[in-house]
Design a protein around this motif. Structure first.
Motif, PDB file in Angstrom:
ATOM      1  N   ASP A 151     -21.227 -30.473 -18.972  1.00 26.51           N
ATOM      2  CA  ASP A 151     -21.072 -29.181 -19.637  1.00 26.51           C
ATOM      3  C   ASP A 151     -20.000 -28.348 -18.930  1.00 26.51           C
ATOM      4  N   ARG A 152     -18.777 -28.799 -19.078  1.00 28.73           N
ATOM      5  CA  ARG A 152     -17.640 -28.106 -18.458  1.00 28.73           C
ATOM      6  C   ARG A 152     -16.558 -27.905 -19.511  1.00 28.73           C
ATOM      7  N   PRO A 153     -15.774 -26.843 -19.379  1.00 25.26           N
ATOM      8  CA  PRO A 153     -14.681 -26.612 -20.347  1.00 25.26           C
ATOM      9  C   PRO A 153     -13.532 -27.579 -20.105  1.00 25.26           C
ATOM     10  N   GLY A 154     -12.633 -27.616 -21.051  1.00 25.00           N
ATOM     11  CA  GLY A 154     -11.435 -28.429 -20.891  1.00 25.00           C
ATOM     12  C   GLY A 154     -11.641 -29.877 -21.319  1.00 25.00           C
ATOM     13  N   VAL A 155     -10.608 -30.682 -21.123  1.00 29.40           N
ATOM     14  CA  VAL A 155     -10.606 -32.085 -21.509  1.00 29.40           C
ATOM     15  C   VAL A 155     -11.442 -32.886 -20.514  1.00 29.40           C
ATOM     16  N   LYS A 156     -12.256 -33.777 -21.047  1.00 34.88           N
ATOM     17  CA  LYS A 156     -13.118 -34.608 -20.204  1.00 34.88           C
ATOM     18  C   LYS A 156     -12.530 -36.012 -20.091  1.00 34.88           C
ATOM     19  N   LEU A 157     -12.092 -36.349 -18.882  1.00 34.20           N
ATOM     20  CA  LEU A 157     -11.584 -37.685 -18.589  1.00 34.20           C
ATOM     21  C   LEU A 157     -12.678 -38.489 -17.892  1.00 34.20           C
ATOM     22  N   LEU A 158     -12.642 -39.799 -18.046  1.00 37.28           N
ATOM     23  CA  LEU A 158     -13.692 -40.654 -17.483  1.00 37.28           C
ATOM     24  C   LEU A 158     -13.088 -41.843 -16.759  1.00 37.28           C
ATOM     25  N   TYR A 159     -13.628 -42.139 -15.581  1.00 34.71           N
ATOM     26  CA  TYR A 159     -13.329 -43.386 -14.888  1.00 34.71           C
ATOM     27  C   TYR A 159     -14.638 -43.999 -14.431  1.00 34.71           C
ATOM     28  N   PRO A 160     -15.237 -44.876 -15.248  1.00 30.73           N
ATOM     29  CA  PRO A 160     -16.499 -45.511 -14.862  1.00 30.73           C
ATOM     30  C   PRO A 160     -16.227 -46.687 -13.936  1.00 30.73           C
ATOM     31  N   THR A 161     -16.734 -46.625 -12.712  1.00 29.22           N
ATOM     32  CA  THR A 161     -16.445 -47.671 -11.742  1.00 29.22           C
ATOM     33  C   THR A 161     -17.427 -47.578 -10.594  1.00 29.22           C
ATOM     34  N   HIS A 162     -17.413 -48.574  -9.736  1.00 27.85           N
ATOM     35  CA  HIS A 162     -18.133 -48.488  -8.467  1.00 27.85           C
ATOM     36  C   HIS A 162     -17.086 -48.458  -7.355  1.00 27.85           C
ATOM     37  N   GLY A 163     -17.525 -48.077  -6.190  1.00 29.60           N
ATOM     38  CA  GLY A 163     -16.585 -47.892  -5.095  1.00 29.60           C
ATOM     39  C   GLY A 163     -16.031 -49.214  -4.575  1.00 29.60           C
ATOM     40  N   ALA A 164     -14.713 -49.360  -4.577  1.00 28.27           N
ATOM     41  CA  ALA A 164     -14.061 -50.543  -4.019  1.00 28.27           C
ATOM     42  C   ALA A 164     -12.601 -50.200  -3.760  1.00 28.27           C
ATOM     43  N   LEU A 165     -12.006 -50.889  -2.796  1.00 27.08           N
ATOM     44  CA  LEU A 165     -10.647 -50.578  -2.384  1.00 27.08           C
ATOM     45  C   LEU A 165      -9.629 -50.801  -3.506  1.00 27.08           C
ATOM     46  N   HIS A 166      -9.885 -51.789  -4.366  1.00 27.13           N
ATOM     47  CA  HIS A 166      -8.885 -52.167  -5.369  1.00 27.13           C
ATOM     48  C   HIS A 166      -8.973 -51.327  -6.635  1.00 27.13           C
ATOM     49  N   LYS A 167      -9.837 -50.332  -6.671  1.00 31.55           N
ATOM     50  CA  LYS A 167     -10.064 -49.573  -7.899  1.00 31.55           C
ATOM     51  C   LYS A 167      -8.990 -48.515  -8.167  1.00 31.55           C
ATOM     52  N   GLY A 168      -7.996 -48.416  -7.318  1.00 28.64           N
ATOM     53  CA  GLY A 168      -6.822 -47.598  -7.614  1.00 28.64           C
ATOM     54  C   GLY A 168      -6.974 -46.108  -7.406  1.00 28.64           C
ATOM     55  N   PHE A 169      -7.892 -45.674  -6.534  1.00 27.86           N
ATOM     56  CA  PHE A 169      -8.116 -44.239  -6.372  1.00 27.86           C
ATOM     57  C   PHE A 169      -6.920 -43.488  -5.779  1.00 27.86           C
ATOM     58  N   PRO A 170      -6.211 -44.018  -4.791  1.00 24.88           N
ATOM     59  CA  PRO A 170      -5.054 -43.258  -4.278  1.00 24.88           C
ATOM     60  C   PRO A 170      -4.026 -42.945  -5.363  1.00 24.88           C
ATOM     61  N   ASP A 171      -3.677 -43.948  -6.180  1.00 27.67           N
ATOM     62  CA  ASP A 171      -2.725 -43.714  -7.272  1.00 27.67           C
ATOM     63  C   ASP A 171      -3.309 -42.769  -8.315  1.00 27.67           C
ATOM     64  N   LEU A 172      -4.607 -42.904  -8.581  1.00 31.06           N
ATOM     65  CA  LEU A 172      -5.256 -42.029  -9.560  1.00 31.06           C
ATOM     66  C   LEU A 172      -5.184 -40.577  -9.114  1.00 31.06           C
ATOM     67  N   LEU A 173      -5.399 -40.318  -7.838  1.00 34.16           N
ATOM     68  CA  LEU A 173      -5.384 -38.938  -7.350  1.00 34.16           C
ATOM     69  C   LEU A 173      -3.990 -38.330  -7.448  1.00 34.16           C
ATOM     70  N   SER A 174      -2.964 -39.145  -7.241  1.00 35.84           N
ATOM     71  CA  SER A 174      -1.596 -38.645  -7.428  1.00 35.84           C
ATOM     72  C   SER A 174      -1.370 -38.266  -8.884  1.00 35.84           C
ATOM     73  N   LEU A 175      -1.896 -39.075  -9.798  1.00 40.58           N
ATOM     74  CA  LEU A 175      -1.781 -38.776 -11.228  1.00 40.58           C
ATOM     75  C   LEU A 175      -2.522 -37.483 -11.562  1.00 40.58           C
ATOM     76  N   LEU A 176      -3.735 -37.339 -11.023  1.00 40.09           N
ATOM     77  CA  LEU A 176      -4.528 -36.140 -11.314  1.00 40.09           C
ATOM     78  C   LEU A 176      -3.855 -34.881 -10.782  1.00 40.09           C
ATOM     79  N   GLN A 177      -3.222 -35.013  -9.636  1.00 36.36           N
ATOM     80  CA  GLN A 177      -2.515 -33.872  -9.057  1.00 36.36           C
ATOM     81  C   GLN A 177      -1.373 -33.437  -9.969  1.00 36.36           C
ATOM     82  N   GLU A 178      -0.635 -34.394 -10.495  1.00 33.45           N
ATOM     83  CA  GLU A 178       0.460 -34.095 -11.422  1.00 33.45           C
ATOM     84  C   GLU A 178      -0.081 -33.572 -12.750  1.00 33.45           C
TER      85      GLU A 178
END
Length: 375
Positions: free
Chosen positions: A194-221
């Motif tokens: 229940d939050r305003p704005g566009v809702k993005l989803l990344y369903p995953t479990h924690g693992a090194l290969h899941k691309g979080f560093p690149d994802l955070l750069s994208l989210l920042q931009e």
């Protein structure tokens, strides 16, 4: 025909999802086939049904250990003989090496065959993965068939393991059932949405290969162009990695834009897909990618990292971006959101799922045909 299903490596994630649905389908028709299932005590399955028998092992003996190695190489062949099995199917990457009957091995872990991923691991984990990789190769060498959930996974193995290039590889795309994901969404998770704005989803479990560093750069931009919240299901299954990701979220300054839901029961995931506007899939190394199929099954727009397996699974039902280029990822997200509601997405999702043959009934039929073809 009697088959021994070796599933000791199944504990979580896609492997658990695969085994749960496979057993449910196989149990519907056991007139011509019987199954002996080697599984963990913790695996949540009902009592034996029809032609299905369970042999359970303590969880502590099922992980990568000397006990597990002994079970694979000694106990499993003995159990196959004792139960009069005609074929052994190992569902998680490796199993018995020498078998009294034909053996089919399912390779499901792309990490075992990625030199880049291996080099990035700390030394203790690196040594463990090298041993697992060698066991997988030894198992494949002596198996009649090697089964992968995508062509990209098969090509990855052939590229990394020249000694098995000439083996008989078969591709079985995993099944999907939207009906199995229709339980009401947990109220606590529902409130988080229940939050305003566009809702993005990344369903995953924690693992090194899941691309979080690149994802955070994208989210920042992306924050410069869009009011959004990213919901991700990474949870306490990987406490150290969860803490690392949360720390990185703060470093990138997007803590107000990222919500950690924790793991959501598979039966409730449909509600999560339906409540969101777009799925971002930045994972760099997958054997299949269940989340992409599930998103397509719920007609959720997808923006995915440009990898061979992502393109194979999604086809034209997703837009792709260079994971190392946050500006390109941002443009892809904005473009897909702008096109949402045109009706094209729904057609592309249905067409791609039909091309893959993603139903558990079809999967069962192909699985049974495979074991019937052994010599």
């Amino acid at each position: 025909m009697k088959t021994l299903l070796h599933a000791l490596g199944v504990s979580m994630g896609g492997a658990k999802r695969h085994l749960t649905n496979l057993l449910s389908e196989l149990a519907k028709d056991t007139k011509t086939h019987q199954f002996v299932v080697l599984g963990r005590e913790s695996f949540p399955h009902s009592s034996p049904e029809g032609g299905m028998q369970f042999v359970r092992f303590a969880d502590r003996k099922c992980g990568f250990s000397l006990s597990r190695l002994f079970t694979d190489t000694v106990r499993t062949p003995k159990l196959a003989r004792r139960h009069g099995c005609d074929v052994i199917v190992s569902l998680t990457n490796y199993g018995p090496i020498l078998t009294p009957v034909p053996h089919i091995v399912f390779e499901r872990n792309a990490l075992l065959f990625s030199p880049i991923h291996l080099s990035e691991l700390p030394q203790p984990q690196q040594s463990k993965m090298r041993l697992q990789r060698q066991l997988a190769i030894a198992t494949m060498k002596r198996a009649q068939f090697v089964v992968t959930p995508s062509r990209a996974m098969a090509e990855l193995i052939k590229s990394d393991c020249p000694s098995v290039r000439e083996k008989d590889f078969r591709v079985l795309y995993h099944g999907f059932s939207a009906e199995s994901m229709n339980s009401p969404l947990n109220s606590a998770v529902s409130r988080l949405l229940d939050r305003p704005g566009v809702k993005l989803l990344y369903p995953t479990h924690g693992a090194l290969h899941k691309g979080f560093p690149d994802l955070l750069s994208l989210l920042q931009e992306l924050r410069r162009h869009l009011d959004y919240t990213l919901f991700t299901t990474i949870g306490e299954e990987s406490p150290a990695l969860l803490a690392f990701v949360k720390h990185q979220v703060e470093i990138f300054g997007v803590q107000r834009n990222v919500v950690f839901t924790g793991q959501v029961r598979q039966a409730e995931m449909g509600g999560l897909y339906r409540r969101c506007d777009l799925m971002i899939y930045p994972s760099l190394l997958e054997s299949f990618g269940y989340s992409m199929v599930e998103a397509m099954g719920h007609e959720l727009p997808i923006v995915a990292a440009d990898t061979p397996v992502n393109r194979e699974i999604c086809g034209t039902a997703a837009q792709y971006y260079d994971p190392g280029d946050p500006a390109a990822g941002t443009r892809a997200v904005l473009s897909v959101l702008a096109a949402a509601g045109s009706g094209t997405l729904e057609q592309q999702c249905h067409a791609q799922l039909a091309a893959l043959g993603c139903s558990w009934v079809e999967y069962r039929n192909k699985f049974v045909a495979l074991i019937e073809s052994v010599q």
